[in-house]
Write an enzyme that holds these catalytic residues in place. Sequence first.
Site, PDB file in Angstrom:
ATOM      1  N   GLU A  57       0.811  -1.233   0.000  1.00 29.59           N
ATOM      2  CA  GLU A  57       0.000   0.000   0.000  1.00 29.59           C
ATOM      3  C   GLU A  57       0.842   1.279   0.000  1.00 29.59           C
ATOM      4  O   GLU A  57       0.661   2.151   0.854  1.00 29.59           O
ATOM      5  CB  GLU A  57      -0.979  -0.014   1.182  1.00 29.59           C
ATOM      6  N   ASN A  59       2.204  -5.067  -3.141  1.00 30.01           N
ATOM      7  CA  ASN A  59       0.791  -5.408  -2.924  1.00 30.01           C
ATOM      8  C   ASN A  59      -0.017  -4.134  -2.698  1.00 30.01           C
ATOM      9  O   ASN A  59       0.470  -3.190  -2.064  1.00 30.01           O
ATOM     10  CB  ASN A  59       0.757  -6.283  -1.659  1.00 30.01           C
ATOM     11  N   HIS A  87     -10.219  -6.316  -2.230  1.00 34.06           N
ATOM     12  CA  HIS A  87     -11.280  -6.058  -1.245  1.00 34.06           C
ATOM     13  C   HIS A  87     -12.429  -5.376  -1.984  1.00 34.06           C
ATOM     14  O   HIS A  87     -12.444  -4.160  -2.148  1.00 34.06           O
ATOM     15  CB  HIS A  87     -10.753  -5.181  -0.105  1.00 34.06           C
ATOM     16  N   GLU A 139      -5.907 -10.876  -1.307  1.00 34.07           N
ATOM     17  CA  GLU A 139      -6.738 -10.649  -0.112  1.00 34.07           C
ATOM     18  C   GLU A 139      -8.217 -10.566  -0.496  1.00 34.07           C
ATOM     19  O   GLU A 139      -8.950  -9.696  -0.020  1.00 34.07           O
ATOM     20  CB  GLU A 139      -6.318  -9.336   0.580  1.00 34.07           C
ATOM     21  N   ASP A 192     -11.952 -10.452  -0.734  1.00 31.55           N
ATOM     22  CA  ASP A 192     -13.231 -10.595  -0.044  1.00 31.55           C
ATOM     23  C   ASP A 192     -14.229  -9.658  -0.714  1.00 31.55           C
ATOM     24  O   ASP A 192     -13.844  -8.668  -1.331  1.00 31.55           O
ATOM     25  CB  ASP A 192     -13.166 -10.410   1.483  1.00 31.55           C
TER      26      ASP A 192
HETATM   27  O1  G3I Z   1      -4.770  -8.257  18.938  1.00 32.59           O
HETATM   28  C1  G3I Z   1      -5.583  -7.187  19.430  1.00 32.59           C
HETATM   29  C2  G3I Z   1      -6.341  -7.618  20.674  1.00 32.59           C
HETATM   30  O2  G3I Z   1      -5.425  -7.897  21.696  1.00 32.59           O
HETATM   31  C3  G3I Z   1      -7.308  -6.493  21.072  1.00 32.59           C
HETATM   32  O3  G3I Z   1      -8.105  -6.914  22.136  1.00 32.59           O
HETATM   33  C4  G3I Z   1      -8.217  -6.131  19.919  1.00 32.59           C
HETATM   34  C5  G3I Z   1      -9.148  -4.949  20.240  1.00 32.59           C
HETATM   35  O4  G3I Z   1      -9.450  -4.194  19.099  1.00 32.59           O
HETATM   36  O5  G3I Z   1      -7.421  -5.767  18.818  1.00 32.59           O
HETATM   37  C6  G3I Z   1      -6.570  -6.804  18.358  1.00 32.59           C
HETATM   38  O6  G3I Z   1      -5.862  -6.339  17.262  1.00 32.59           O
HETATM   39  C7  G3I Z   1      -6.597  -6.220  16.057  1.00 32.59           C
HETATM   40  C8  G3I Z   1      -5.893  -7.049  15.016  1.00 32.59           C
HETATM   41  O7  G3I Z   1      -6.529  -6.886  13.780  1.00 32.59           O
HETATM   42  C9  G3I Z   1      -5.920  -8.528  15.363  1.00 32.59           C
HETATM   43  O8  G3I Z   1      -7.211  -8.997  15.430  1.00 32.59           O
HETATM   44  C10 G3I Z   1      -6.600  -4.761  15.647  1.00 32.59           C
HETATM   45  O9  G3I Z   1      -7.364  -4.001  16.564  1.00 32.59           O
HETATM   46  C11 G3I Z   1      -7.183  -4.635  14.267  1.00 32.59           C
HETATM   47  O10 G3I Z   1      -7.016  -3.289  13.819  1.00 32.59           O
HETATM   48  C12 G3I Z   1      -6.458  -5.547  13.318  1.00 32.59           C
HETATM   49  O11 G3I Z   1      -7.081  -5.462  12.064  1.00 32.59           O
HETATM   50  C13 G3I Z   1      -6.377  -6.011  10.964  1.00 32.59           C
HETATM   51  C14 G3I Z   1      -6.103  -4.910   9.952  1.00 32.59           C
HETATM   52  O12 G3I Z   1      -5.460  -5.473   8.820  1.00 32.59           O
HETATM   53  C15 G3I Z   1      -5.229  -3.825  10.533  1.00 32.59           C
HETATM   54  O13 G3I Z   1      -5.075  -2.809   9.649  1.00 32.59           O
HETATM   55  C16 G3I Z   1      -7.251  -7.077  10.336  1.00 32.59           C
HETATM   56  O14 G3I Z   1      -7.386  -8.180  11.251  1.00 32.59           O
HETATM   57  C17 G3I Z   1      -6.622  -7.548   9.027  1.00 32.59           C
HETATM   58  O15 G3I Z   1      -7.537  -8.359   8.356  1.00 32.59           O
HETATM   59  C18 G3I Z   1      -6.301  -6.360   8.138  1.00 32.59           C
HETATM   60  O16 G3I Z   1      -5.670  -6.855   6.977  1.00 32.59           O
HETATM   61  C19 G3I Z   1      -5.294  -5.883   6.002  1.00 32.59           C
HETATM   62  C20 G3I Z   1      -4.064  -6.419   5.305  1.00 32.59           C
HETATM   63  O17 G3I Z   1      -3.070  -6.707   6.248  1.00 32.59           O
HETATM   64  C21 G3I Z   1      -3.551  -5.430   4.273  1.00 32.59           C
HETATM   65  N1  G3I Z   1      -4.578  -5.078   3.330  1.00 32.59           N
HETATM   66  C22 G3I Z   1      -5.829  -4.647   3.914  1.00 32.59           C
HETATM   67  C23 G3I Z   1      -6.348  -5.655   4.919  1.00 32.59           C
HETATM   68  C24 G3I Z   1      -7.683  -5.235   5.472  1.00 32.59           C
HETATM   69  O18 G3I Z   1      -7.565  -4.051   6.213  1.00 32.59           O
END
Ligand code: G3I
Length: 553
Positions: free
Chosen positions: A160, A201, A237, A266, A268
């Site tokens: 990105e 990516n 996405h 990715e 969805d």
């Molecule tokens: O691990 C913590 C947990 O301890 C806490 O309780 C909880 C409360 O919000 O957060 C948890 O972390 C989260 C993490 O995912 C793991 O679940 C973060 O808040 C959350 O922001 C994070 O989101 C991820 C996101 O990237 C971050 O930008 C998504 O799971 C993940 O699917 C998403 O993936 C990205 C790709 O890497 C890049 N391209 C876009 C894609 C979608 O945004």
Amino acid sequence: MSVHSSSLLRLLTLVGMLAAFLLPATSAEASAPLRTHAAARGKFIGAALATSPLANETSYRTIAATEFSQVTAENAMKWESTEPNQGQFTFSGADAIVNFATQNNQQVHGHTLIWHQQTPGWVQGLSASAMRTAIQNHISQVVGRYADNPAVTSWDVVNEVFDDNGGWRTSFWYNTLGQSFVADAFRAARAADPDARLCINDYNVEGINAKSTAMYNLVSSLRQQGVPVDCVGFQGHLAIQYGFPSDIQQNMQRFADLGVQVRVTELDIRMQMPRDSSKDTTQATYYRNVINACNAVTACAGVTIWGFTDKYSWVPDTFSGQGAALIYDENYQQKPAYTAVHDALAGGTSTDTTPPTTPGTPTSSNVTSNSATLTWTASTDSGGSGLAGYNVYREQGTTDTQLGQSTTNSINLTGLTPNTQYQVYVRARDGAGNLSSNSALATFTTQSGPSGGGCTATGTIQTQWNNGYVVQPVTVTNTGSSAITGWTVTFTLPAGHTLAGSWNASVTVSGQTVTAKNAGYNGNLAANASTSFGFQVTRPSGNTQTPSGYTCA
Ligand code: G3I
């Protein structure tokens, strides 16, 4: 082994491969897992995996292992997970994914080395020279750890780097280092693992637009400078309400013509909640189109879906009111999107346009108040892709509802409404997705509810905020004197309130009336037994009316 017998073996192997290539898939192959069909095309089909359900849920692990030939860590390989403090590396989550992949003969795509999100604060505040050193060290440690591991075959090196118009994203990387961090990161990754395929990516680059053209120009220029960019990842996405990027194949091909591998990294396809069958159908078409585009581009290595079950998806947390973006629902049931991916992978190279023969008229048996068995004479398929299965529909007004799918010429329908007439028909499906004509209709009427009573439902508001609330649990109790094998709860949402999600039930909405049928696993209730489901609602700010009229049948 003698020269003679090894040549014979090679010849037999070749004959086998040729036969597998030329012969149409049998129906058993046609309903094989996604990875079997992808492999027959020389492609992978992948899923992003989250470490917690991978550790804790058997259904999650089983589907991840059975259906997919490639995995990506959804979060576990990101900088904040692997190097939360400078020089302090933690690989427990990453290793769990890599070990799972190794056990299941899957490739791992490492995601991601340089990204402006999920990178700890200590990196973001570094001076230019310290940031360069941190990049070198991080990439050398993280890529180096898996360099000799045959499961880990590729990396998203940078992720990105463009803004939505195709300009450089003014991230802390760019603000501190200018564009140079991209080439530096690729060179560091190549040094750490000379055999890994190195990808750049991004999202919103699936079709031809300003952003994908900026990506195209960057990849072209980096490669001219000898920077080792081997692959371009199109995140994918998508959302059904924004339309499909119909030039995706053409876009992939222009990148392929630069000499790079391409992949969808990715995928969805989200929708405005709640789900309904028409949105599911559109979503399935989008999934099919993406797989078909990858099938049609030789340099496309495969498609990774960003998760696989709606139970675990980043979408509802990010796009309010949207969800259901994946190919299994939150109860691990395959959605029409699964069938679309399956059939696109299993289908011939689209030369099969001949639908299967029309199935025989279904006959009903074992009709209870909420279930029935249908059986029909099987179809045959002569188009080459093989019979994949059957879809069973209820004829109902202008849009017929799909009641279920079966890979055999019989189905057990559950969760039906008591004392209701059903007119149903069956269509056969082949491996290329062609549907037969409708069978003749069968009509049956479910029995009235269980003797000695029925069931009741009561909902409790668990939590609420200004513009929404969660009802949890809705307790469903079998008040009858005999066991039931399914239930249907209806209730009414106040005007202006909309359903934002639900769990442990299969839910449809018509106007303000919500119908919740049992999920596959909580329909059986002994006399006096209870189960529950829940749902979330969005409401106009401050409107504190609550759902009413819970009835159960
Ligand atoms: O691990 C913590 C947990 O301890 C806490 O309780 C909880 C409360 O919000 O957060 C948890 O972390 C989260 C993490 O995912 C793991 O679940 C973060 O808040 C959350 O922001 C994070 O989101 C991820 C996101 O990237 C971050 O930008 C998504 O799971 C993940 O699917 C998403 O993936 C990205 C790709 O890497 C890049 N391209 C876009 C894609 C979608 O945004």
